[in-house]
Every structure is written in C-alpha cells, then in structure tokens.
Design a protein around this motif. Structure first.
Motif, PDB file in Angstrom:
ATOM      1  N   LEU A  19      59.048  10.677 -46.160  1.00  0.00           N
ATOM      2  CA  LEU A  19      60.452  10.932 -47.556  1.00  0.00           C
ATOM      3  C   LEU A  19      60.063   9.263 -48.543  1.00  0.00           C
ATOM      4  O   LEU A  19      58.866   9.786 -49.330  1.00  0.00           O
ATOM      5  CB  LEU A  19      60.923  11.538 -48.012  1.00  0.00           C
ATOM      6  N   GLU A  20      60.086   8.646 -48.150  1.00  0.00           N
ATOM      7  CA  GLU A  20      60.072   7.711 -48.124  1.00  0.00           C
ATOM      8  C   GLU A  20      59.112   6.748 -49.096  1.00  0.00           C
ATOM      9  O   GLU A  20      57.883   6.901 -50.059  1.00  0.00           O
ATOM     10  CB  GLU A  20      61.002   6.362 -48.044  1.00  0.00           C
ATOM     11  N   ASN A  21      57.500   7.149 -47.826  1.00  0.00           N
ATOM     12  CA  ASN A  21      56.118   7.065 -47.729  1.00  0.00           C
ATOM     13  C   ASN A  21      55.687   8.248 -48.682  1.00  0.00           C
ATOM     14  O   ASN A  21      54.064   7.954 -49.620  1.00  0.00           O
ATOM     15  CB  ASN A  21      55.380   7.300 -46.298  1.00  0.00           C
ATOM     16  N   ARG A  22      56.649   9.301 -48.487  1.00  0.00           N
ATOM     17  CA  ARG A  22      55.335  10.034 -49.561  1.00  0.00           C
ATOM     18  C   ARG A  22      56.150   9.995 -51.087  1.00  0.00           C
ATOM     19  O   ARG A  22      55.138  10.286 -52.362  1.00  0.00           O
ATOM     20  CB  ARG A  22      56.742  11.500 -49.232  1.00  0.00           C
ATOM     21  N   ARG A  23      56.881   9.645 -51.591  1.00  0.00           N
ATOM     22  CA  ARG A  23      57.079   9.010 -52.765  1.00  0.00           C
ATOM     23  C   ARG A  23      55.967   7.831 -52.997  1.00  0.00           C
ATOM     24  O   ARG A  23      56.212   8.170 -54.353  1.00  0.00           O
ATOM     25  CB  ARG A  23      58.749   7.960 -52.629  1.00  0.00           C
ATOM     26  N   HIS A  24      55.778   6.773 -52.059  1.00  0.00           N
ATOM     27  CA  HIS A  24      55.020   5.177 -52.273  1.00  0.00           C
ATOM     28  C   HIS A  24      53.593   6.060 -52.651  1.00  0.00           C
ATOM     29  O   HIS A  24      52.739   5.669 -53.803  1.00  0.00           O
ATOM     30  CB  HIS A  24      55.035   4.317 -51.291  1.00  0.00           C
ATOM     31  N   SER A  26      52.645   9.748 -53.652  1.00  0.00           N
ATOM     32  CA  SER A  26      52.473  10.465 -54.539  1.00  0.00           C
ATOM     33  C   SER A  26      52.387   9.317 -55.932  1.00  0.00           C
ATOM     34  O   SER A  26      51.472  10.051 -56.940  1.00  0.00           O
ATOM     35  CB  SER A  26      53.734  10.877 -54.515  1.00  0.00           C
ATOM     36  N   ALA A  27      53.753   8.203 -55.764  1.00  0.00           N
ATOM     37  CA  ALA A  27      52.712   7.025 -56.660  1.00  0.00           C
ATOM     38  C   ALA A  27      52.063   7.030 -57.178  1.00  0.00           C
ATOM     39  O   ALA A  27      51.766   6.393 -59.015  1.00  0.00           O
ATOM     40  CB  ALA A  27      54.573   6.494 -56.899  1.00  0.00           C
TER      41      ALA A  27
END
Length: 87
Positions: A19-24, A26-27
């Motif tokens: 999820l942390e990687n997805r946040r990066h 996606s941003a």
C-alpha cells in the motif's frame, strides 16, 4: 492462510508495504498529469512548480524503494523532455 505466526506477520507487513508503494506510484502519476496539464496550458510558473514537485516525488519513491532507480531516472528524463519541448 498461513499457520506459522511469523508468516502471518510477514503477510500483514507485505500488505502494508504494498500500500505504501501504491501511494508513491499513484502520487507520481497524478503529479505527471498535473505537469502535462501545465505544459498544455503554457503556464511557465505552473510548469516549473509541477516539474519540481514531480522530480521530488520520484526521488523520494526511489529512496524508499517503491521505484527502481532506473525507472525513476527514466520518468524524470521523460518529464524533462516534456518541459524542454514546452519552452
């Protein structure tokens, strides 16, 4: 589902990391769209601000391991080419 306690913890940890990687990522994608919109609008201040923000996000994602360094370099080069074409 795993029976071993350490494997259960590892599953939870890998989900948090995903999820942390997805946040990066996606941003980064969102900021690239902002940069493209600024280039299309021809707003020089907006282009500079969006490009700075984009490169910062890519660098942070590479530092945290969300992106491979070559992927980060490629994204930054493409963004720089987009900005140079607009100038």
């Amino acid at each position: 589902m795993a029976n071993i306690a350490s494997q259960k913890k590892r599953i939870l940890r890998s989900e948090r990391e995903r999820l942390e990687n997805r946040r990066h990522t996606s941003a980064i994608k969102t900021q690239l769209r902002h940069l493209q919109a600024a280039v299309e609008a021809g707003d020089a201040d907006g282009i500079a601000a969006a490009h700075t923000k984009f490169t910062s996000l890519v660098d942070k994602a590479v530092k945290s391991g969300a992106l491979h360094r070559n992927t980060g370099a490629r994204k930054k080069a493409r963004a720089a080419r987009l900005v140079a074409k607009a100038s």
